[in-house]
Write a protein that holds these residues in place. Structure first.
Motif, PDB file in Angstrom:
ATOM      1  N   LEU A 109     -80.752   3.777   2.093  1.00  0.00           N
ATOM      2  CA  LEU A 109     -80.377   2.247   2.480  1.00  0.00           C
ATOM      3  C   LEU A 109     -80.900   2.198   3.956  1.00  0.00           C
ATOM      4  O   LEU A 109     -81.355   1.165   4.537  1.00  0.00           O
ATOM      5  CB  LEU A 109     -78.740   2.343   2.719  1.00  0.00           C
ATOM      6  CG  LEU A 109     -77.885   2.114   1.431  1.00  0.00           C
ATOM      7  CD1 LEU A 109     -76.652   2.299   1.634  1.00  0.00           C
ATOM      8  CD2 LEU A 109     -78.286   0.959   0.556  1.00  0.00           C
ATOM      9  N   VAL A 110     -80.793   3.346   4.831  1.00  0.00           N
ATOM     10  CA  VAL A 110     -81.515   3.352   6.012  1.00  0.00           C
ATOM     11  C   VAL A 110     -82.744   3.248   6.165  1.00  0.00           C
ATOM     12  O   VAL A 110     -83.307   2.341   7.070  1.00  0.00           O
ATOM     13  CB  VAL A 110     -81.060   4.765   6.826  1.00  0.00           C
ATOM     14  CG1 VAL A 110     -81.978   4.717   8.292  1.00  0.00           C
ATOM     15  CG2 VAL A 110     -79.815   4.854   7.311  1.00  0.00           C
ATOM     16  N   SER A 111     -83.606   3.744   5.213  1.00  0.00           N
ATOM     17  CA  SER A 111     -85.120   3.202   5.156  1.00  0.00           C
ATOM     18  C   SER A 111     -85.573   2.040   4.770  1.00  0.00           C
ATOM     19  O   SER A 111     -86.268   1.345   5.426  1.00  0.00           O
ATOM     20  CB  SER A 111     -85.650   4.417   4.328  1.00  0.00           C
ATOM     21  OG  SER A 111     -85.212   4.236   2.886  1.00  0.00           O
ATOM     22  N   VAL A 112     -84.826   1.636   3.745  1.00  0.00           N
ATOM     23  CA  VAL A 112     -85.371   0.330   3.270  1.00  0.00           C
ATOM     24  C   VAL A 112     -84.979  -0.864   4.249  1.00  0.00           C
ATOM     25  O   VAL A 112     -85.744  -1.545   4.892  1.00  0.00           O
ATOM     26  CB  VAL A 112     -84.800   0.051   2.017  1.00  0.00           C
ATOM     27  CG1 VAL A 112     -84.899  -1.519   1.358  1.00  0.00           C
ATOM     28  CG2 VAL A 112     -85.136   0.846   1.077  1.00  0.00           C
ATOM     29  N   ILE A 113     -83.650  -0.843   4.640  1.00  0.00           N
ATOM     30  CA  ILE A 113     -83.192  -1.575   5.640  1.00  0.00           C
ATOM     31  C   ILE A 113     -84.077  -1.543   7.093  1.00  0.00           C
ATOM     32  O   ILE A 113     -84.331  -2.645   7.771  1.00  0.00           O
ATOM     33  CB  ILE A 113     -81.556  -1.851   6.202  1.00  0.00           C
ATOM     34  CG1 ILE A 113     -80.977  -2.061   4.568  1.00  0.00           C
ATOM     35  CG2 ILE A 113     -81.083  -2.657   7.149  1.00  0.00           C
ATOM     36  CD1 ILE A 113     -79.450  -1.653   4.730  1.00  0.00           C
ATOM     37  N   GLY A 114     -83.937  -0.244   7.352  1.00  0.00           N
ATOM     38  CA  GLY A 114     -84.721  -0.177   8.628  1.00  0.00           C
ATOM     39  C   GLY A 114     -86.363  -0.629   8.658  1.00  0.00           C
ATOM     40  O   GLY A 114     -86.849  -1.448   9.736  1.00  0.00           O
ATOM     41  N   LEU A 115     -86.955  -0.586   7.533  1.00  0.00           N
ATOM     42  CA  LEU A 115     -88.560  -0.956   7.419  1.00  0.00           C
ATOM     43  C   LEU A 115     -88.582  -2.540   7.268  1.00  0.00           C
ATOM     44  O   LEU A 115     -89.455  -2.962   7.832  1.00  0.00           O
ATOM     45  CB  LEU A 115     -88.806  -0.274   6.102  1.00  0.00           C
ATOM     46  CG  LEU A 115     -90.377  -0.562   6.028  1.00  0.00           C
ATOM     47  CD1 LEU A 115     -91.183   0.120   7.352  1.00  0.00           C
ATOM     48  CD2 LEU A 115     -91.023   0.167   4.736  1.00  0.00           C
ATOM     49  N   TYR A 116     -87.498  -3.040   6.734  1.00  0.00           N
ATOM     50  CA  TYR A 116     -87.319  -4.691   6.786  1.00  0.00           C
ATOM     51  C   TYR A 116     -87.335  -5.135   8.182  1.00  0.00           C
ATOM     52  O   TYR A 116     -88.241  -5.994   8.561  1.00  0.00           O
ATOM     53  CB  TYR A 116     -86.324  -4.980   5.803  1.00  0.00           C
ATOM     54  CG  TYR A 116     -85.817  -6.489   6.113  1.00  0.00           C
ATOM     55  CD1 TYR A 116     -86.481  -7.337   5.604  1.00  0.00           C
ATOM     56  CD2 TYR A 116     -84.842  -6.749   6.774  1.00  0.00           C
ATOM     57  CE1 TYR A 116     -86.463  -8.887   5.785  1.00  0.00           C
ATOM     58  CE2 TYR A 116     -84.554  -8.178   7.116  1.00  0.00           C
ATOM     59  CZ  TYR A 116     -85.265  -9.143   6.306  1.00  0.00           C
ATOM     60  OH  TYR A 116     -85.062 -10.424   6.532  1.00  0.00           O
TER      61      TYR A 116
END
Length: 305
Positions: A109-116
């Protein structure tokens, strides 16, 4: 005195716990993911600012760590059986299955949302696809069921340079596709060479790797064939004009060396030599991929300056 000893004990315990969670993320794989993503980012025509680049690569690393943690969660039983993986945090009892699962979901969740937020929806979507592909397609579906587990599942490891490219460019073109193909066709010979000298491990764990299912000779032929296929694919960066002679000449030498090693394995007539050359191929394949992408990185710096 006792209070100081207690504080030091708890500090050491916390440091060890952090180290175990870090190992759960497969740091060696994670470092390769970050490096290939960096190459994709740097060779892109549109460069982004330094801070955004660092943050984006941090979230890519977190995504790779998420995939590693979820893979270890699902594979904890077979990891405990295999000598290559029995010292991982879950088999050693350092991390529980539930801790690994929750940690993997949190990192996803952190990686996908953060990259967005630091990049764009295309990069975040490909990262989410990569994590999902590695867990659901490779780990859960293919790994224990199909001899093609590494061939198809290898796509997950080939996405990072594509993510790197889209972070900077927010679009797809021939360059990231070529980088994807290089890793995709590199993966089978790399892992099959490992599975040759670790075949007993895979037998014990009941994983249908090629040597276990189809035998040593068939595996050796396929390693050689994939080395041959990989060779012209590594020339594509020069063909499509995003790499020059600085890349081409070393790439040709590396490719021919790799083919020669796989040919030596193909012609090996006893188990000692087969193990010797399969270990050489496994070690050289890592260097091969690293140097191919390093050369692309060097070429891009020459173009910048």
């Amino acid at each position: 005195m006792y209070k100081t000893a207690s504080i030091n004990y708890h500090k050491s315990k916390n440091i060890l716990l952090v180290k175990n969670f870090y190992n759960l993320m497969k740091p060696r794989v994670m470092s390769l993911v970050v490096f290939t993503a960096l190459v994709g980012l740097v060779i892109s025509k549109n460069q982004i600012d330094f801070v955004s680049s660092v943050l984006a690569l941090f979230f890519v690393a977190a995504g790779a760590g998420a995939a590693g943690a979820l893979n270890m969660w699902y594979d904890s039983e077979i990891d405990a059986i295999m000598s290559r993986t029995c010292l991982r945090p879950i088999p050693l009892g350092k991390i529980s299955n539930n801790q690994a699962l929750y940690f993997g979901i949190f990192l996803t969740l952190v990686s996908v949302i953060g990259l967005y937020f630091v990049s764009n929806i295309l990069s975040a979507s490909i990262l989410a696809l990569t994590i999902g592909f590695y867990i659901f397609v490779y780990t859960i579906w293919l790994k224990r069921r199909s001899v093609q587990n590494i061939v198809i599942g290898g796509a997950a490891g080939a996405f990072p340079p594509v993510i790197g490219w889209t972070i900077s460019n927010n679009s797809l073109s021939i360059e990231p596709i070529v980088l994807f193909l290089i890793i995709f066709f590199w993966t089978p010979s790399h892992f099959w060479s490992l599975s040759l000298y670790k075949s007993d491990d895979y037998k014990k764990a009941d994983i249908p790797m090629l040597p276990v299912v189809s035998g040593v000779e068939f595996t050796k032929k396929n390693i050689f064939i994939y080395a041959l296929i990989l060779f012209p694919i590594t020339i594509l960066p020069f063909y499509f004009n995003f790499a020059g002679l600085i890349y081409l000449i070393p790439a040709l030498i590396l490719g021919l060396t790799y083919i020669f090693l796989t040919y030596q394995l193909l012609k090996a007539k006893n188990k000692i030599n087969e193990e010797k050359y399969s270990k050489k191929i496994f070690a050289f394949s890592i260097l091969y991929l690293f140097l191919i992408f390093s050369l692309l990185l060097i070429e891009s710096f020459f173009k910048i300056f």
